[in-house]
Design a protein around this motif. Structure first.
Motif: not given
Length: 417
Positions: A22-28
């Protein structure tokens, strides 16, 4: 992405793994543009980014419901989003964790549980699946159109001649499989003939049947692991005895899963090292042939002139996204003299996706129709693919034959025109 996981999961192994993903996702949102279900439905929650938020909320202790389950169930696990993602988010693994936790918190309906039970118990067992298919083929004219479309048309049982043992020093093992030997028996035989021309013997161990993907991805995880252990046990003695050099897959879905054995058994003291080695030595058939390209070209050159049949290739998601093998099959077919036609949106899923075409038939058929339109737009005479599920799903909506690509290589080597 910031996270605050709930007490029930934050200190568990899967909780820590999910938190890191989850923390690797930058919701781009790049993933959304290549998601098949988002393109069909236009709902943010039916794309990877939306599903990531749903899983995040669940793991943070927010209420979940059938609505959450619906959106996660609609995911194909095609991994197109992972190919697109600039941050390397392991979405497929997060989805596995999310589905596992969700099934513990939101009970499925009796109908859904019954269907999943039947899929888990029938498809991996050839002694159950084969008579069921034969019965369905016999009753096919009497079935409703929607159900008849799920039953493969009766195919010839002749797989063609299997090459006689020639004492080749090199030997590879193919997975015996569960549905492929019944629905497409010529696939392994064709590979055996091609490898024989390359001085490689193909071995099949009957005890190594289902790869375990089917039950594992239906959240019957321990049953899936049992299938995987059976494969490992059946192959291990051949490997440590020096009788084979590795493992070759004709079904890319099985290949992707066997390559993931190392991940599944990483914490299993009895199987971790075995799984690691088997995963490392597993290759798709296209990789094996690509390594023998010079010799294969010589053999194809001596096979005679060829008219250049027009072929459309559907690259399964498990091949191009799961295993990151793109362009290999296409180059082999081109070497063999086939004319590959252009296919628009080749990165998109056909809708097969394991049991998805059964559990989500409406979406699966819409995806199949779109895929067939793209495959046939440039007037091919045959469609080919690299996975039995895709082959059967596409054939269910196609008037053109849908075949495994190795059959075309085999025919060229045997002097086919």
């Amino acid at each position: 992405m910031q996270t605050t996981l709930a007490d029930f999961i934050k200190d568990t192994a899967i909780g820590r793994e999910a938190d890191a993903i989850l923390r690797s996702c930058v919701h781009c949102g790049f993933c959304t543009a290549t998601c098949p279900t988002f393109q069909l439905l236009g709902d943010e929650l039916d794309g990877p980014r939306g599903r990531i938020y749903l899983i995040k909320e669940m793991l943070e202790g927010q209420p979940v419901s059938k609505r959450t389950q619906t959106h996660l169930d609609r995911c194909l696990s095609c991994r197109s989003c992972e190919t697109t993602c600039p941050s390397g988010v392991r979405y497929h693994r997060l989805l596995e964790i999310g589905r596992q936790v969700l099934d513990e918190r939101v009970p499925r309906s009796l109908t859904d549980r019954a269907m999943r039970f039947l899929l888990c118990e029938a498809l991996p067992r050839r002694w159950v699946f084969k008579p069921a298919v034969r019965l369905g083929q016999w009753l096919r004219p009497l079935l409703p159109a929607a159900l008849a479309g799920k039953v493969p048309a009766a195919a010839g049982s002749d797989s063609g001649p299997w090459p006689a043992p020639a004492g080749h020093r090199r030997r590879l093992v193919a997975l015996a499989g569960c549905v492929q030997p019944i629905l497409a028996p010529n696939t392994h035989a064709a590979l055996a003939r091609v490898l024989d021309r390359l001085a490689i013997e193909l071995v099949v161990v009957p005890a190594a049947a289902c790869c375990g993907a089917l039950r594992y991805h239906l959240n019957a995880r321990e049953k899936g692991r049992q299938d995987m252990r059976q494969v490992i046990d059946a192959w291990w003695s051949l490997l440590v005895g020096g009788q084979v050099e590795g493992f070759v897959m004709t079904a890319s879905g099985c290949g992707e899963h066997v390559r993931a054995y190392r991940e599944v058994f990483k914490d299993d003291p009895a199987y971790a090292k075995k799984a690691e080695r088997i995963s490392a030595l597993t290759r798709d058939a296209c990789e094996v042939l690509a390594d023998e390209r010079d010799r294969l070209r010589e053999l194809l050159g001596s096979a005679g002139a060829f008219g250049g049949q027009r072929v459309a290739f559907h690259s399964p998601c498990t091949l191009q996204h799961g295993q990151q093998l793109r362009g290999v099959v296409e180059s082999l077919l081109t070497d063999a003299g086939y004319q590959l036609v252009a296919v628009a949106d080749a990165h998109l899923c056909c809708g097969s996706a394991g049991t998805y075409s059964i559990t989500q038939p409406e979406l699966a058929n819409r995806l199949r129709d779109d895929k067939l339109a793209a495959l046939t737009a440039d007037s091919p005479t045959v469609l080919v693919t690299a996975n039995i599920g895709c082959q059967m799903h596409l054939q269910g909506g196609s008037t053109l034959p849908v075949r495994h690509w190795i059959e075309l290589i085999d025919e060229r080597l045997r002097g086919g025109r």
